[in-house]
Scaffold this motif. Sequence first.
Motif, PDB file in Angstrom:
ATOM      1  N   LEU A 146      29.032  36.293  34.866  1.00 35.71           N
ATOM      2  CA  LEU A 146      28.682  37.366  35.869  1.00 35.71           C
ATOM      3  C   LEU A 146      29.612  37.528  36.729  1.00 35.71           C
ATOM      4  O   LEU A 146      30.213  38.510  36.968  1.00 35.71           O
ATOM      5  CB  LEU A 146      27.415  36.886  36.581  1.00 35.71           C
ATOM      6  CG  LEU A 146      26.164  36.999  35.878  1.00 35.71           C
ATOM      7  CD1 LEU A 146      24.794  36.410  36.471  1.00 35.71           C
ATOM      8  CD2 LEU A 146      25.976  38.428  35.376  1.00 35.71           C
ATOM      9  N   PHE A 147      30.443  36.462  37.090  1.00 30.89           N
ATOM     10  CA  PHE A 147      31.689  36.483  38.091  1.00 30.89           C
ATOM     11  C   PHE A 147      32.781  37.330  37.385  1.00 30.89           C
ATOM     12  O   PHE A 147      33.233  38.194  37.820  1.00 30.89           O
ATOM     13  CB  PHE A 147      32.133  35.137  38.393  1.00 30.89           C
ATOM     14  CG  PHE A 147      33.485  35.144  39.394  1.00 30.89           C
ATOM     15  CD1 PHE A 147      32.952  35.115  40.668  1.00 30.89           C
ATOM     16  CD2 PHE A 147      34.872  35.168  38.817  1.00 30.89           C
ATOM     17  CE1 PHE A 147      34.238  35.093  41.630  1.00 30.89           C
ATOM     18  CE2 PHE A 147      35.932  35.168  39.554  1.00 30.89           C
ATOM     19  CZ  PHE A 147      35.644  35.076  41.265  1.00 30.89           C
ATOM     20  N   TRP A 148      33.064  36.988  36.117  1.00 30.34           N
ATOM     21  CA  TRP A 148      33.958  37.717  35.246  1.00 30.34           C
ATOM     22  C   TRP A 148      33.720  39.178  35.004  1.00 30.34           C
ATOM     23  O   TRP A 148      34.497  40.001  34.895  1.00 30.34           O
ATOM     24  CB  TRP A 148      34.195  36.999  33.989  1.00 30.34           C
ATOM     25  CG  TRP A 148      35.214  35.708  34.478  1.00 30.34           C
ATOM     26  CD1 TRP A 148      35.041  34.450  33.705  1.00 30.34           C
ATOM     27  CD2 TRP A 148      36.460  35.788  35.049  1.00 30.34           C
ATOM     28  NE1 TRP A 148      36.015  33.562  34.070  1.00 30.34           N
ATOM     29  CE2 TRP A 148      37.077  34.565  35.082  1.00 30.34           C
ATOM     30  CE3 TRP A 148      37.232  36.614  35.497  1.00 30.34           C
ATOM     31  CZ2 TRP A 148      37.923  33.729  35.582  1.00 30.34           C
ATOM     32  CZ3 TRP A 148      38.494  36.134  36.265  1.00 30.34           C
ATOM     33  CH2 TRP A 148      38.823  34.860  36.066  1.00 30.34           C
ATOM     34  N   ALA A 196      40.798  41.709  38.493  1.00 31.26           N
ATOM     35  CA  ALA A 196      41.383  40.829  39.583  1.00 31.26           C
ATOM     36  C   ALA A 196      42.324  39.711  38.881  1.00 31.26           C
ATOM     37  O   ALA A 196      41.929  39.257  37.589  1.00 31.26           O
ATOM     38  CB  ALA A 196      40.313  40.188  40.475  1.00 31.26           C
ATOM     39  N   THR A 197      43.219  39.082  39.687  1.00 30.51           N
ATOM     40  CA  THR A 197      44.129  38.095  39.023  1.00 30.51           C
ATOM     41  C   THR A 197      44.260  37.242  40.188  1.00 30.51           C
ATOM     42  O   THR A 197      44.404  36.030  39.791  1.00 30.51           O
ATOM     43  CB  THR A 197      45.674  38.501  38.747  1.00 30.51           C
ATOM     44  OG1 THR A 197      45.997  39.232  40.046  1.00 30.51           O
ATOM     45  CG2 THR A 197      45.392  39.602  37.677  1.00 30.51           C
ATOM     46  N   VAL A 198      44.154  37.259  41.409  1.00 26.18           N
ATOM     47  CA  VAL A 198      44.292  36.204  42.344  1.00 26.18           C
ATOM     48  C   VAL A 198      42.829  35.905  43.238  1.00 26.18           C
ATOM     49  O   VAL A 198      42.345  36.989  43.668  1.00 26.18           O
ATOM     50  CB  VAL A 198      45.309  36.533  43.373  1.00 26.18           C
ATOM     51  CG1 VAL A 198      45.534  35.209  44.432  1.00 26.18           C
ATOM     52  CG2 VAL A 198      46.790  36.475  42.583  1.00 26.18           C
ATOM     53  N   CYS A 246      37.188  28.668  33.883  1.00 27.77           N
ATOM     54  CA  CYS A 246      38.168  28.452  32.750  1.00 27.77           C
ATOM     55  C   CYS A 246      37.303  28.289  31.399  1.00 27.77           C
ATOM     56  O   CYS A 246      37.750  28.987  30.524  1.00 27.77           O
ATOM     57  CB  CYS A 246      38.796  27.132  33.095  1.00 27.77           C
ATOM     58  SG  CYS A 246      40.092  27.466  34.402  1.00 27.77           S
ATOM     59  N   ALA A 247      36.078  27.708  31.496  1.00 23.33           N
ATOM     60  CA  ALA A 247      35.385  27.545  30.482  1.00 23.33           C
ATOM     61  C   ALA A 247      34.839  29.094  29.796  1.00 23.33           C
ATOM     62  O   ALA A 247      34.900  29.186  28.613  1.00 23.33           O
ATOM     63  CB  ALA A 247      34.136  26.570  30.364  1.00 23.33           C
ATOM     64  N   ALA A 248      34.577  29.686  30.803  1.00 25.07           N
ATOM     65  CA  ALA A 248      34.013  31.098  30.447  1.00 25.07           C
ATOM     66  C   ALA A 248      35.457  31.876  29.695  1.00 25.07           C
ATOM     67  O   ALA A 248      34.969  32.970  28.792  1.00 25.07           O
ATOM     68  CB  ALA A 248      33.587  32.005  31.622  1.00 25.07           C
ATOM     69  N   ARG A 293      29.893  33.469  47.633  1.00 29.95           N
ATOM     70  CA  ARG A 293      30.051  34.800  47.979  1.00 29.95           C
ATOM     71  C   ARG A 293      31.329  35.181  47.514  1.00 29.95           C
ATOM     72  O   ARG A 293      32.364  34.443  47.794  1.00 29.95           O
ATOM     73  CB  ARG A 293      29.985  34.873  49.435  1.00 29.95           C
ATOM     74  CG  ARG A 293      28.715  34.886  50.297  1.00 29.95           C
ATOM     75  CD  ARG A 293      28.558  35.118  51.599  1.00 29.95           C
ATOM     76  NE  ARG A 293      27.166  34.951  52.100  1.00 29.95           N
ATOM     77  CZ  ARG A 293      26.879  33.763  52.941  1.00 29.95           C
ATOM     78  NH1 ARG A 293      27.779  32.807  53.494  1.00 29.95           N
ATOM     79  NH2 ARG A 293      25.612  33.885  53.453  1.00 29.95           N
ATOM     80  N   ALA A 294      31.616  36.361  46.961  1.00 32.28           N
ATOM     81  CA  ALA A 294      32.990  36.644  46.584  1.00 32.28           C
ATOM     82  C   ALA A 294      33.134  38.272  46.737  1.00 32.28           C
ATOM     83  O   ALA A 294      32.059  39.347  46.796  1.00 32.28           O
ATOM     84  CB  ALA A 294      33.199  36.486  45.090  1.00 32.28           C
TER      85      ALA A 294
END
Length: 145
Positions: A16-18, A24-26, A45-47, A138-139
């Motif tokens: 979901l984050f990706w 985004a990169t940073v 990383c696994a995703a 939270r992001a």
Amino acid sequence: MERIFTYEALPETARLFWEKFSAATVFAFDGQMGAGKTTFIKALCAAKQVADVTSSPTFSIINEYHYASPAGHDQCIYHLDLYRLRNEQEALDAGVEDCLYSGGICFVEWPGIIANLLPPDTVLVQLEAMPDQKRLLRAGPAFRK
């Protein structure tokens, strides 16, 4: 993005984050010791199907991982842990700025010391330990100077 999750839900949370932050990169990771920053980075990383062993770069400062893009091109992820650094100059000497502006994905743990170096589109990722071994994620847009 805000989500409460368990360890078992890490893969789904990373997916979901990706979906949310695919451009985004940073990413600047903030949270107390033991909040799950490195564990969540491993899930991210696994995703991305990183083949390398992912681990905390506490002593090396910077780890580099590789994965194949959807088109099959080799892509790089930089994982920085700035906990042991004393100031911004030490970060510059370690090559942090090169990672931040490489165009590759860059995960930064303990980013406060380099707040002035972070690109304006940095995503702030805050993790907090909650009762029952759950974590609050939270992001969103990063803090600015």
